[in-house]
Scaffold this active site. Structure first.
Site, PDB file in Angstrom:
ATOM      1  N   ASP A 103       0.866  -1.180   0.000  1.00 58.45           N
ATOM      2  CA  ASP A 103       0.000   0.000   0.000  1.00 58.45           C
ATOM      3  C   ASP A 103       0.902   1.228   0.000  1.00 58.45           C
ATOM      4  O   ASP A 103       1.558   1.526   0.997  1.00 58.45           O
ATOM      5  CB  ASP A 103      -0.900  -0.015   1.230  1.00 58.45           C
ATOM      6  CG  ASP A 103      -1.815   1.207   1.315  1.00 58.45           C
ATOM      7  OD1 ASP A 103      -1.755   2.059   0.410  1.00 58.45           O
ATOM      8  OD2 ASP A 103      -2.570   1.309   2.299  1.00 58.45           O
ATOM      9  N   THR A 150       0.816  11.374 -16.302  1.00 56.73           N
ATOM     10  CA  THR A 150      -0.195  11.270 -17.345  1.00 56.73           C
ATOM     11  C   THR A 150      -0.263  12.498 -18.237  1.00 56.73           C
ATOM     12  O   THR A 150       0.107  13.612 -17.816  1.00 56.73           O
ATOM     13  CB  THR A 150      -1.583  11.063 -16.686  1.00 56.73           C
ATOM     14  OG1 THR A 150      -2.615  11.118 -17.676  1.00 56.73           O
ATOM     15  CG2 THR A 150      -1.872  12.153 -15.667  1.00 56.73           C
ATOM     16  N   ASP A 151      -0.775  12.302 -19.451  1.00 62.24           N
ATOM     17  CA  ASP A 151      -1.033  13.427 -20.343  1.00 62.24           C
ATOM     18  C   ASP A 151      -2.140  14.322 -19.811  1.00 62.24           C
ATOM     19  O   ASP A 151      -2.253  15.483 -20.217  1.00 62.24           O
ATOM     20  CB  ASP A 151      -1.413  12.914 -21.734  1.00 62.24           C
ATOM     21  CG  ASP A 151      -2.633  12.003 -21.735  1.00 62.24           C
ATOM     22  OD1 ASP A 151      -2.795  11.226 -20.772  1.00 62.24           O
ATOM     23  OD2 ASP A 151      -3.424  12.046 -22.705  1.00 62.24           O
ATOM     24  N   TYR A 196      -8.702  14.492 -11.614  1.00 60.68           N
ATOM     25  CA  TYR A 196      -7.652  13.494 -11.842  1.00 60.68           C
ATOM     26  C   TYR A 196      -6.362  14.175 -12.282  1.00 60.68           C
ATOM     27  O   TYR A 196      -5.285  13.930 -11.719  1.00 60.68           O
ATOM     28  CB  TYR A 196      -8.111  12.490 -12.898  1.00 60.68           C
ATOM     29  CG  TYR A 196      -7.035  11.542 -13.348  1.00 60.68           C
ATOM     30  CD1 TYR A 196      -6.549  10.558 -12.498  1.00 60.68           C
ATOM     31  CD2 TYR A 196      -6.486  11.639 -14.633  1.00 60.68           C
ATOM     32  CE1 TYR A 196      -5.546   9.681 -12.911  1.00 60.68           C
ATOM     33  CE2 TYR A 196      -5.495  10.767 -15.052  1.00 60.68           C
ATOM     34  CZ  TYR A 196      -5.029   9.791 -14.198  1.00 60.68           C
ATOM     35  OH  TYR A 196      -4.035   8.935 -14.604  1.00 60.68           O
TER      36      TYR A 196
END
Length: 289
Positions: free
Chosen positions: A35, A100-101, A124
């Site tokens: 985790d 991320t993009d 996000y």
């Protein structure tokens, strides 16, 4: 000599690809095994496995989860990356953090460069951008690797369309991005890990995605054409605007990544068209479930 790499999020799509590409030198730990929101557990895993490099591929990657489970999303996508970076810094370990993009979303008509300021348009993207900042501020030997639109593992967007058994599929024609074949991406990430382990200086941020930019509909059309050429049946593609799908989460219209820095660093681009032209890329899962 290949480095020993610990991969968090080892049960995810990219984590499995890294384990397959790297063989026994890659320790992929799933979220059940580690985790990442437990900094003490992260330190214990690193002390036990003694890797040369850490790749943080763990994330809540479904865009809507950042709205429906905001506390968990913040813990995993924003706060935990900083904790991992602090542990790596304390142990003198290089860290590759997968981003991320979707940290981009402002209006543009050219691919996003590493030097461009982030401009997320949803929670996000905002949390992933915060995670990037936390990593960079905590670890001098960290590299942010932004990836996008993974495919080639039987769990991607195109494979999902094929599994739907629908006669007609609607695909956005006004969403432009960087489809990325997952196996070449994994190989490139492991090469990056080797170079960081050897003490080589690397950029703080790298766009590791497919080129050239393409609309989602044109990407699907290319894949369908290859499948049809191999005698496979595909649904009929209907091009629609993103607005046709509705939904409460805003998504960027143009999140394509400029990968010229990575192409220079590695000696070539990842051309998504090569993988998309192979019918087996979408017809059968490349990686075990």
């Amino acid at each position: 000599m290949r480095s020993n790499v610990l991969v968090t999020g080892g049960g995810g799509r990219l984590g499995r690809a890294l384990s397959q590409a790297g063989g026994p030198g890659v320790f992929g730990l799933s979220s059940r095994e580690l985790d990442i929101t437990d900094a003490a557990a992260v330190r214990s895993a690193l002390d036990r496995l003694r890797p040369d490099v850490v790749i943080n591929a763990a994330a809540l990657s479904r865009v809507q989860d950042s709205d429906t489970a905001p506390e968990r999303a913040r813990a995993v996508n924003a706060e935990a990356p900083g904790d991992i970076a602090r542990v790596c810094a304390a142990l003198g370990l290089p860290l590759i953090h997968i981003s991320t993009d979707y940290v981009f979303g402002a209006e543009t008509r050219r691919p996003w460069r590493e030097s461009d300021p982030v401009s997320p348009v949803n929670n996000y993207g905002r949390l992933k951008a915060e995670g990037e900042r936390n990593v960079v501020s905590a670890c001098d030997r960290a590299c942010i690797a932004r990836v996008a639109w993974l495919f080639g593992d039987g769990e991607d967007f195109v494979a999902g369309l094929l599994r739907s058994d629908a006669e007609t599929v609607m695909v956005a024609d006004d969403q432009v991005g960087s489809p990325t074949p997952i196996v070449p991406l994994a190989e490139r990430l492991l090469a990056l890990a080797d170079r960081m382990s050897a003490g080589e200086s690397v950029p703080k941020v790298l766009h590791l995605a497919g080129s050239p930019p393409v609309s989602r509909a044109d990407w699907v059309a290319a894949a369908f054409e290859a499948l049809q050429g191999a005698g496979k049946t595909t649904p009929r593609l209907v091009r629609v605007p993103m607005a046709a799908f509705g939904g409460s989460v805003r998504r960027p219209h143009y999140s394509a990544l400029d990968c010229s820095l990575a192409a220079e660093f590695f000696g070539g681009e990842i051309d998504w068209r090569i993988a998309a032209a192979r019918p087996e890329t979408f017809a059968e899962p490349v990686l075990p479930a």
